[in-house]
Design a protein around this motif. Structure first.
Motif, PDB file in Angstrom:
ATOM      1  N   GLY A   1       0.785  -1.183   0.000  1.00  0.00           N
ATOM      2  CA  GLY A   1       0.000   0.000   0.000  1.00  0.00           C
ATOM      3  C   GLY A   1       0.842   1.268   0.000  1.00  0.00           C
ATOM      4  N   LEU A   2       2.154   1.152  -0.207  1.00  0.00           N
ATOM      5  CA  LEU A   2       3.004   2.345  -0.224  1.00  0.00           C
ATOM      6  C   LEU A   2       3.035   2.956  -1.620  1.00  0.00           C
ATOM      7  CD1 LEU A   2       6.092   1.051   1.797  1.00  0.00           C
ATOM      8  CD2 LEU A   2       4.228   2.511   2.621  1.00  0.00           C
ATOM      9  N   ALA A   3       3.311   4.248  -1.657  1.00  0.00           N
ATOM     10  CA  ALA A   3       3.468   4.935  -2.938  1.00  0.00           C
ATOM     11  C   ALA A   3       4.667   4.334  -3.680  1.00  0.00           C
ATOM     12  CB  ALA A   3       3.688   6.429  -2.707  1.00  0.00           C
ATOM     13  N   PRO A   4       4.577   4.212  -4.993  1.00  0.00           N
ATOM     14  CA  PRO A   4       5.663   3.593  -5.768  1.00  0.00           C
ATOM     15  C   PRO A   4       7.038   4.212  -5.522  1.00  0.00           C
ATOM     16  CG  PRO A   4       3.730   3.869  -7.146  1.00  0.00           C
ATOM     17  CD  PRO A   4       3.430   4.559  -5.838  1.00  0.00           C
ATOM     18  N   PHE A   5       7.122   5.532  -5.362  1.00  0.00           N
ATOM     19  CA  PHE A   5       8.427   6.143  -5.132  1.00  0.00           C
ATOM     20  C   PHE A   5       8.999   5.731  -3.776  1.00  0.00           C
ATOM     21  CE2 PHE A   5       5.791   9.291  -3.048  1.00  0.00           C
ATOM     22  CZ  PHE A   5       6.563   9.745  -1.986  1.00  0.00           C
ATOM     23  N   LEU A   6       8.133   5.479  -2.785  1.00  0.00           N
ATOM     24  CA  LEU A   6       8.613   4.996  -1.488  1.00  0.00           C
ATOM     25  C   LEU A   6       9.122   3.563  -1.584  1.00  0.00           C
ATOM     26  CD1 LEU A   6       6.020   6.419   1.063  1.00  0.00           C
ATOM     27  CD2 LEU A   6       8.399   7.093   0.757  1.00  0.00           C
ATOM     28  N   VAL A   7       8.435   2.741  -2.355  1.00  0.00           N
ATOM     29  CA  VAL A   7       8.876   1.352  -2.548  1.00  0.00           C
ATOM     30  C   VAL A   7      10.254   1.345  -3.194  1.00  0.00           C
ATOM     31  CG1 VAL A   7       8.400  -0.804  -3.772  1.00  0.00           C
ATOM     32  CG2 VAL A   7       6.530   0.445  -2.668  1.00  0.00           C
ATOM     33  N   GLU A   8      10.451   2.165  -4.227  1.00  0.00           N
ATOM     34  CA  GLU A   8      11.756   2.248  -4.896  1.00  0.00           C
ATOM     35  C   GLU A   8      12.834   2.718  -3.918  1.00  0.00           C
ATOM     36  OE1 GLU A   8      12.682   1.324  -7.973  1.00  0.00           O
ATOM     37  OE2 GLU A   8      10.656   0.703  -8.517  1.00  0.00           O
ATOM     38  N   GLU A   9      12.506   3.688  -3.078  1.00  0.00           N
ATOM     39  CA  GLU A   9      13.474   4.197  -2.106  1.00  0.00           C
ATOM     40  C   GLU A   9      13.837   3.125  -1.082  1.00  0.00           C
ATOM     41  OE1 GLU A   9      13.889   7.765   1.185  1.00  0.00           O
ATOM     42  OE2 GLU A   9      12.540   8.042  -0.513  1.00  0.00           O
ATOM     43  N   ILE A  10      12.847   2.381  -0.616  1.00  0.00           N
ATOM     44  CA  ILE A  10      13.103   1.311   0.352  1.00  0.00           C
ATOM     45  C   ILE A  10      13.984   0.231  -0.269  1.00  0.00           C
ATOM     46  CG2 ILE A  10      12.002  -0.592   1.613  1.00  0.00           C
ATOM     47  CD1 ILE A  10       9.648   1.397   2.121  1.00  0.00           C
ATOM     48  N   PHE A  11      13.679  -0.161  -1.507  1.00  0.00           N
ATOM     49  CA  PHE A  11      14.511  -1.170  -2.168  1.00  0.00           C
ATOM     50  C   PHE A  11      15.933  -0.665  -2.389  1.00  0.00           C
ATOM     51  CE2 PHE A  11      10.756  -3.712  -3.011  1.00  0.00           C
ATOM     52  CZ  PHE A  11      11.273  -4.990  -3.058  1.00  0.00           C
ATOM     53  N   ALA A  12      16.091   0.611  -2.705  1.00  0.00           N
ATOM     54  CA  ALA A  12      17.437   1.177  -2.881  1.00  0.00           C
ATOM     55  C   ALA A  12      18.210   1.133  -1.566  1.00  0.00           C
ATOM     56  CB  ALA A  12      17.341   2.606  -3.407  1.00  0.00           C
ATOM     57  N   ILE A  13      17.540   1.412  -0.460  1.00  0.00           N
ATOM     58  CA  ILE A  13      18.182   1.352   0.854  1.00  0.00           C
ATOM     59  C   ILE A  13      18.572  -0.086   1.179  1.00  0.00           C
ATOM     60  CG2 ILE A  13      17.784   1.612   3.337  1.00  0.00           C
ATOM     61  CD1 ILE A  13      15.998   4.075   2.566  1.00  0.00           C
ATOM     62  N   ILE A  14      17.688  -1.020   0.900  1.00  0.00           N
ATOM     63  CA  ILE A  14      17.974  -2.436   1.156  1.00  0.00           C
ATOM     64  C   ILE A  14      19.174  -2.886   0.327  1.00  0.00           C
ATOM     65  CG2 ILE A  14      17.084  -4.779   0.788  1.00  0.00           C
ATOM     66  CD1 ILE A  14      14.320  -3.675   1.642  1.00  0.00           C
ATOM     67  N   ARG A  15      19.203  -2.495  -0.935  1.00  0.00           N
ATOM     68  CA  ARG A  15      20.331  -2.857  -1.797  1.00  0.00           C
ATOM     69  C   ARG A  15      21.641  -2.283  -1.259  1.00  0.00           C
ATOM     70  NH1 ARG A  15      20.174  -1.463  -7.988  1.00  0.00           N
ATOM     71  NH2 ARG A  15      19.369  -3.558  -8.225  1.00  0.00           N
ATOM     72  N   ARG A  16      21.589  -1.028  -0.823  1.00  0.00           N
ATOM     73  CA  ARG A  16      22.785  -0.380  -0.290  1.00  0.00           C
ATOM     74  C   ARG A  16      23.270  -1.090   0.970  1.00  0.00           C
ATOM     75  NH1 ARG A  16      21.158   4.526  -1.001  1.00  0.00           N
ATOM     76  NH2 ARG A  16      20.227   4.812   1.036  1.00  0.00           N
ATOM     77  N   LEU A  17      22.349  -1.481   1.860  1.00  0.00           N
ATOM     78  CA  LEU A  17      22.728  -2.234   3.058  1.00  0.00           C
ATOM     79  C   LEU A  17      23.359  -3.571   2.687  1.00  0.00           C
ATOM     80  CD1 LEU A  17      19.665  -1.544   5.372  1.00  0.00           C
ATOM     81  CD2 LEU A  17      22.029  -0.834   5.777  1.00  0.00           C
ATOM     82  N   ASN A  18      22.809  -4.216   1.694  1.00  0.00           N
ATOM     83  CA  ASN A  18      23.343  -5.497   1.238  1.00  0.00           C
ATOM     84  C   ASN A  18      24.755  -5.338   0.697  1.00  0.00           C
ATOM     85  OD1 ASN A  18      23.481  -7.289  -1.578  1.00  0.00           O
ATOM     86  ND2 ASN A  18      23.014  -8.454   0.268  1.00  0.00           N
ATOM     87  N   LEU A  19      24.947  -4.368  -0.165  1.00  0.00           N
ATOM     88  CA  LEU A  19      26.258  -4.175  -0.794  1.00  0.00           C
ATOM     89  C   LEU A  19      27.298  -3.602   0.160  1.00  0.00           C
ATOM     90  CD1 LEU A  19      25.112  -2.788  -4.267  1.00  0.00           C
ATOM     91  CD2 LEU A  19      25.900  -5.107  -3.725  1.00  0.00           C
ATOM     92  N   ASP A  20      26.916  -2.599   0.937  1.00  0.00           N
ATOM     93  CA  ASP A  20      27.876  -1.910   1.808  1.00  0.00           C
ATOM     94  C   ASP A  20      28.179  -2.663   3.094  1.00  0.00           C
ATOM     95  OD1 ASP A  20      27.832   0.045  -0.114  1.00  0.00           O
ATOM     96  OD2 ASP A  20      26.695   1.497   1.091  1.00  0.00           O
ATOM     97  N   GLU A  21      27.158  -3.299   3.660  1.00  0.00           N
ATOM     98  CA  GLU A  21      27.313  -3.950   4.966  1.00  0.00           C
ATOM     99  C   GLU A  21      27.354  -5.472   4.879  1.00  0.00           C
ATOM    100  OE1 GLU A  21      27.906  -2.059   7.570  1.00  0.00           O
ATOM    101  OE2 GLU A  21      27.574  -0.237   6.396  1.00  0.00           O
ATOM    102  N   GLY A  22      27.081  -6.019   3.709  1.00  0.00           N
ATOM    103  CA  GLY A  22      27.089  -7.470   3.549  1.00  0.00           C
ATOM    104  C   GLY A  22      25.908  -8.158   4.216  1.00  0.00           C
ATOM    105  N   LEU A  23      24.821  -7.418   4.457  1.00  0.00           N
ATOM    106  CA  LEU A  23      23.643  -7.991   5.099  1.00  0.00           C
ATOM    107  C   LEU A  23      22.821  -8.805   4.104  1.00  0.00           C
ATOM    108  CD1 LEU A  23      22.317  -4.970   7.193  1.00  0.00           C
ATOM    109  CD2 LEU A  23      23.428  -7.030   8.054  1.00  0.00           C
ATOM    110  N   SER A  24      22.357  -9.944   4.543  1.00  0.00           N
ATOM    111  CA  SER A  24      21.378 -10.703   3.766  1.00  0.00           C
ATOM    112  C   SER A  24      20.006 -10.319   4.291  1.00  0.00           C
ATOM    113  CB  SER A  24      21.588 -12.205   3.930  1.00  0.00           C
ATOM    114  OG  SER A  24      22.806 -12.588   3.357  1.00  0.00           O
ATOM    115  N   ILE A  25      19.098 -10.018   3.385  1.00  0.00           N
ATOM    116  CA  ILE A  25      17.785  -9.521   3.771  1.00  0.00           C
ATOM    117  C   ILE A  25      16.723 -10.309   3.029  1.00  0.00           C
ATOM    118  CG2 ILE A  25      16.289  -7.483   3.800  1.00  0.00           C
ATOM    119  CD1 ILE A  25      18.938  -5.818   3.696  1.00  0.00           C
TER     120      ILE A  25
END
Length: 96
Positions: A1-25
């Motif tokens: 139910g989130l606005a599409p731009f918020l979904v894209e922002e959340i996925f970008a943050i998740i990707r950054r955490l994965n790449l920068d911190e090595g987190l599996s999500i």
């Protein structure tokens, strides 16, 4: 139910955490187009069962996934009236 731009922002943050911190999500997302663009490995679940799994880029290239989840047909058209995933998926269910 989130606005599409918020979904894209959340996925970008998740990707950054994965790449920068090595987190599996683990992310559960109904929008296959968005999810397959951001993840490494995907599991397509239908009726509580894993129907397909594998590298996200490979799943995104499959004609049956494009047709069922992206609304694209093999002849370049849009949308096919499907009410359930392709029967061929039933033979590829992962056993746990």
């Amino acid at each position: 139910g989130l606005a599409p731009f918020l979904v894209e922002e959340i996925f970008a943050i998740i990707r950054r955490l994965n790449l920068d911190e090595g987190l599996s999500i683990l992310v559960a997302e109904q929008n296959a187009v968005t999810a397959l663009r951001y993840v490494h490995t995907a599991y397509i679940i239908e009726n509580g069962t894993v129907g397909l799994s594998g590298p996200a880029d490979e799943l995104a290239r499959r004609d049956d996934v494009k047709e069922f989840y992206f609304g694209l047909t093999g002849d370049g058209g849009r949308y096919r009236d499907w009410t359930s995933p392709p029967r061929s998926w039933l033979s590829t269910v992962d056993q746990f």
